[in-house]
Write a protein that holds these residues in place. Sequence first.
Motif, PDB file in Angstrom:
ATOM      1  N   GLY A 192       0.799  -1.220   0.000  1.00 28.48           N
ATOM      2  CA  GLY A 192       0.000   0.000   0.000  1.00 28.48           C
ATOM      3  C   GLY A 192       0.829   1.266   0.000  1.00 28.48           C
ATOM      4  O   GLY A 192       0.362   2.331   0.435  1.00 28.48           O
ATOM      5  N   ILE A 193       2.074   1.191  -0.501  1.00 32.33           N
ATOM      6  CA  ILE A 193       2.981   2.342  -0.533  1.00 32.33           C
ATOM      7  C   ILE A 193       2.897   3.015  -1.893  1.00 32.33           C
ATOM      8  O   ILE A 193       3.085   2.376  -2.929  1.00 32.33           O
ATOM      9  N   SER A 194       2.602   4.320  -1.911  1.00 33.05           N
ATOM     10  CA  SER A 194       2.453   5.052  -3.164  1.00 33.05           C
ATOM     11  C   SER A 194       3.451   6.200  -3.310  1.00 33.05           C
ATOM     12  O   SER A 194       3.304   7.054  -4.184  1.00 33.05           O
ATOM     13  N   THR A 195       4.455   6.238  -2.447  1.00 34.76           N
ATOM     14  CA  THR A 195       5.489   7.276  -2.530  1.00 34.76           C
ATOM     15  C   THR A 195       6.161   7.234  -3.898  1.00 34.76           C
ATOM     16  O   THR A 195       6.506   6.157  -4.375  1.00 34.76           O
ATOM     17  N   PRO A 196       6.359   8.383  -4.568  1.00 36.02           N
ATOM     18  CA  PRO A 196       6.997   8.387  -5.884  1.00 36.02           C
ATOM     19  C   PRO A 196       8.400   7.774  -5.839  1.00 36.02           C
ATOM     20  O   PRO A 196       9.206   8.106  -4.976  1.00 36.02           O
ATOM     21  N   ILE A 197       8.654   6.855  -6.793  1.00 35.02           N
ATOM     22  CA  ILE A 197       9.947   6.190  -6.890  1.00 35.02           C
ATOM     23  C   ILE A 197      10.613   6.594  -8.204  1.00 35.02           C
ATOM     24  O   ILE A 197       9.999   6.515  -9.267  1.00 35.02           O
ATOM     25  N   TYR A 198      11.870   7.026  -8.113  1.00 35.70           N
ATOM     26  CA  TYR A 198      12.636   7.426  -9.292  1.00 35.70           C
ATOM     27  C   TYR A 198      13.742   6.412  -9.562  1.00 35.70           C
ATOM     28  O   TYR A 198      14.511   6.073  -8.661  1.00 35.70           O
ATOM     29  N   ALA A 199      13.818   5.964 -10.800  1.00 39.23           N
ATOM     30  CA  ALA A 199      14.928   5.105 -11.214  1.00 39.23           C
ATOM     31  C   ALA A 199      16.162   5.968 -11.430  1.00 39.23           C
ATOM     32  O   ALA A 199      16.072   7.089 -11.927  1.00 39.23           O
ATOM     33  N   ILE A 200      17.328   5.429 -11.080  1.00 37.27           N
ATOM     34  CA  ILE A 200      18.564   6.185 -11.209  1.00 37.27           C
ATOM     35  C   ILE A 200      19.721   5.234 -11.482  1.00 37.27           C
ATOM     36  O   ILE A 200      19.715   4.090 -11.029  1.00 37.27           O
ATOM     37  N   GLY A 201      20.702   5.711 -12.247  1.00 36.76           N
ATOM     38  CA  GLY A 201      21.924   4.928 -12.434  1.00 36.76           C
ATOM     39  C   GLY A 201      22.130   4.418 -13.844  1.00 36.76           C
ATOM     40  O   GLY A 201      21.623   3.369 -14.198  1.00 36.76           O
ATOM     41  N   GLY A 202      22.852   5.183 -14.663  1.00 37.01           N
ATOM     42  CA  GLY A 202      23.225   4.726 -15.996  1.00 37.01           C
ATOM     43  C   GLY A 202      22.091   4.660 -16.995  1.00 37.01           C
ATOM     44  O   GLY A 202      22.185   3.951 -18.003  1.00 37.01           O
ATOM     45  N   ILE A 203      21.014   5.387 -16.757  1.00 35.48           N
ATOM     46  CA  ILE A 203      19.840   5.327 -17.639  1.00 35.48           C
ATOM     47  C   ILE A 203      20.109   6.053 -18.951  1.00 35.48           C
ATOM     48  O   ILE A 203      20.633   7.173 -18.964  1.00 35.48           O
ATOM     49  N   GLN A 204      19.734   5.422 -20.066  1.00 40.20           N
ATOM     50  CA  GLN A 204      19.812   6.017 -21.391  1.00 40.20           C
ATOM     51  C   GLN A 204      18.402   6.262 -21.922  1.00 40.20           C
ATOM     52  O   GLN A 204      17.431   5.692 -21.428  1.00 40.20           O
ATOM     53  N   LEU A 205      18.306   7.093 -22.958  1.00 41.36           N
ATOM     54  CA  LEU A 205      16.994   7.460 -23.498  1.00 41.36           C
ATOM     55  C   LEU A 205      16.178   6.228 -23.885  1.00 41.36           C
ATOM     56  O   LEU A 205      14.982   6.145 -23.594  1.00 41.36           O
ATOM     57  N   GLU A 206      16.842   5.255 -24.521  1.00 49.93           N
ATOM     58  CA  GLU A 206      16.110   4.077 -24.993  1.00 49.93           C
ATOM     59  C   GLU A 206      15.601   3.189 -23.850  1.00 49.93           C
ATOM     60  O   GLU A 206      14.727   2.340 -24.051  1.00 49.93           O
ATOM     61  N   ASP A 207      16.116   3.394 -22.636  1.00 47.19           N
ATOM     62  CA  ASP A 207      15.669   2.612 -21.474  1.00 47.19           C
ATOM     63  C   ASP A 207      14.355   3.121 -20.892  1.00 47.19           C
ATOM     64  O   ASP A 207      13.645   2.378 -20.194  1.00 47.19           O
ATOM     65  N   VAL A 208      14.050   4.381 -21.146  1.00 48.93           N
ATOM     66  CA  VAL A 208      12.983   5.054 -20.407  1.00 48.93           C
ATOM     67  C   VAL A 208      11.602   4.412 -20.588  1.00 48.93           C
ATOM     68  O   VAL A 208      10.896   4.190 -19.598  1.00 48.93           O
ATOM     69  N   PRO A 209      11.159   4.090 -21.820  1.00 46.52           N
ATOM     70  CA  PRO A 209       9.822   3.489 -21.948  1.00 46.52           C
ATOM     71  C   PRO A 209       9.649   2.226 -21.103  1.00 46.52           C
ATOM     72  O   PRO A 209       8.629   2.065 -20.420  1.00 46.52           O
ATOM     73  N   ALA A 210      10.635   1.342 -21.141  1.00 49.11           N
ATOM     74  CA  ALA A 210      10.526   0.090 -20.374  1.00 49.11           C
ATOM     75  C   ALA A 210      10.554   0.355 -18.872  1.00 49.11           C
ATOM     76  O   ALA A 210       9.844  -0.306 -18.106  1.00 49.11           O
ATOM     77  N   ILE A 211      11.366   1.320 -18.438  1.00 45.98           N
ATOM     78  CA  ILE A 211      11.420   1.659 -17.015  1.00 45.98           C
ATOM     79  C   ILE A 211      10.068   2.177 -16.537  1.00 45.98           C
ATOM     80  O   ILE A 211       9.544   1.760 -15.487  1.00 45.98           O
ATOM     81  N   ILE A 212       9.470   3.071 -17.301  1.00 44.96           N
ATOM     82  CA  ILE A 212       8.182   3.644 -16.914  1.00 44.96           C
ATOM     83  C   ILE A 212       7.080   2.594 -16.926  1.00 44.96           C
ATOM     84  O   ILE A 212       6.153   2.619 -16.114  1.00 44.96           O
ATOM     85  N   GLN A 213       7.186   1.615 -17.828  1.00 46.60           N
ATOM     86  CA  GLN A 213       6.191   0.541 -17.881  1.00 46.60           C
ATOM     87  C   GLN A 213       6.187  -0.306 -16.614  1.00 46.60           C
ATOM     88  O   GLN A 213       5.195  -0.973 -16.310  1.00 46.60           O
ATOM     89  N   THR A 214       7.277  -0.290 -15.857  1.00 47.33           N
ATOM     90  CA  THR A 214       7.303  -1.042 -14.600  1.00 47.33           C
ATOM     91  C   THR A 214       6.410  -0.414 -13.535  1.00 47.33           C
ATOM     92  O   THR A 214       6.086  -1.052 -12.532  1.00 47.33           O
ATOM     93  N   GLY A 215       6.036   0.849 -13.741  1.00 51.06           N
ATOM     94  CA  GLY A 215       5.238   1.557 -12.741  1.00 51.06           C
ATOM     95  C   GLY A 215       6.049   2.554 -11.933  1.00 51.06           C
ATOM     96  O   GLY A 215       5.513   3.225 -11.052  1.00 51.06           O
ATOM     97  N   ILE A 216       7.352   2.657 -12.218  1.00 54.83           N
ATOM     98  CA  ILE A 216       8.198   3.664 -11.578  1.00 54.83           C
ATOM     99  C   ILE A 216       7.682   5.054 -11.943  1.00 54.83           C
ATOM    100  O   ILE A 216       7.257   5.300 -13.073  1.00 54.83           O
ATOM    101  N   HIS A 217       7.737   5.997 -10.994  1.00 56.69           N
ATOM    102  CA  HIS A 217       7.188   7.342 -11.219  1.00 56.69           C
ATOM    103  C   HIS A 217       7.995   8.152 -12.224  1.00 56.69           C
ATOM    104  O   HIS A 217       7.437   8.880 -13.052  1.00 56.69           O
ATOM    105  N   GLY A 218       9.325   8.072 -12.141  1.00 59.89           N
ATOM    106  CA  GLY A 218      10.149   8.900 -13.000  1.00 59.89           C
ATOM    107  C   GLY A 218      11.598   8.460 -12.983  1.00 59.89           C
ATOM    108  O   GLY A 218      11.926   7.382 -12.480  1.00 59.89           O
ATOM    109  N   ILE A 219      12.469   9.312 -13.555  1.00 63.37           N
ATOM    110  CA  ILE A 219      13.889   8.989 -13.628  1.00 63.37           C
ATOM    111  C   ILE A 219      14.728  10.157 -13.125  1.00 63.37           C
ATOM    112  O   ILE A 219      14.311  11.314 -13.208  1.00 63.37           O
ATOM    113  N   ALA A 220      15.918   9.847 -12.624  1.00 65.37           N
ATOM    114  CA  ALA A 220      16.920  10.850 -12.276  1.00 65.37           C
ATOM    115  C   ALA A 220      18.168  10.527 -13.085  1.00 65.37           C
ATOM    116  O   ALA A 220      18.642   9.387 -13.060  1.00 65.37           O
ATOM    117  N   VAL A 221      18.646  11.504 -13.837  1.00 64.36           N
ATOM    118  CA  VAL A 221      19.783  11.275 -14.719  1.00 64.36           C
ATOM    119  C   VAL A 221      20.840  12.351 -14.523  1.00 64.36           C
ATOM    120  O   VAL A 221      20.554  13.435 -14.035  1.00 64.36           O
TER     121      VAL A 221
END
Length: 212
Positions: free
Chosen positions: A156-185
Amino acid sequence: MYNRFQYISQGNSVDEQLANISQALEHGCKWIQLRFKKATSEDMETMAEAVKKLCTEFGATFIINDNVSLAQKINADGVHLGLKDMKISNAREILGPNKIIGGTANTLEDVQKQIKEGADYIGLGPFRFTKTKDNLSPILGLEGYQNMVTELRLLGISTPIYAIGGIQLEDVPAIIQTGIHGIAVSGLITENDNKTELITKLNETLYEPVNI
């Protein structure tokens, strides 16, 4: 709702840091985290004051990495704290209820700890290997993010989660599809020669409807 895209500053000098931050803002970034581990206290304060003015000018959120006292002194929007930095609950006592406090995490236990301490958002990583950070935690990858999101929903945790670490542009669609809120680059923006096109694509991808 917090912006889905954060830029964590890079540069080996005050001038490099300010140039990179200015370019990110000029090309459409709306969330800056000032991170300059090698700066002197004097340089850090000078730089933070300058970045605050820039973020105000561009209507961007301004977060300072680790330095709670400096964030309080210059009235930044908030701070981001690692697992070995000041406890989030202590930072909250200093900064008050209205400032943004983010926390770093690598595991579900880390996420729960930081949220229990009062984190407003979590920087979860690393997604893959990155040169930006020493003593890197275990790599998560897409499967790690997917598993984490599933576990957090069950809790039941809804705190925004940001993916971070070596992310490239082509990674973003798949990362967001996991349900992660956003990215830090960091390097993705710093090292790109066409920042306007890149940041436009990032924002378009991050704000597309997600089917999960």
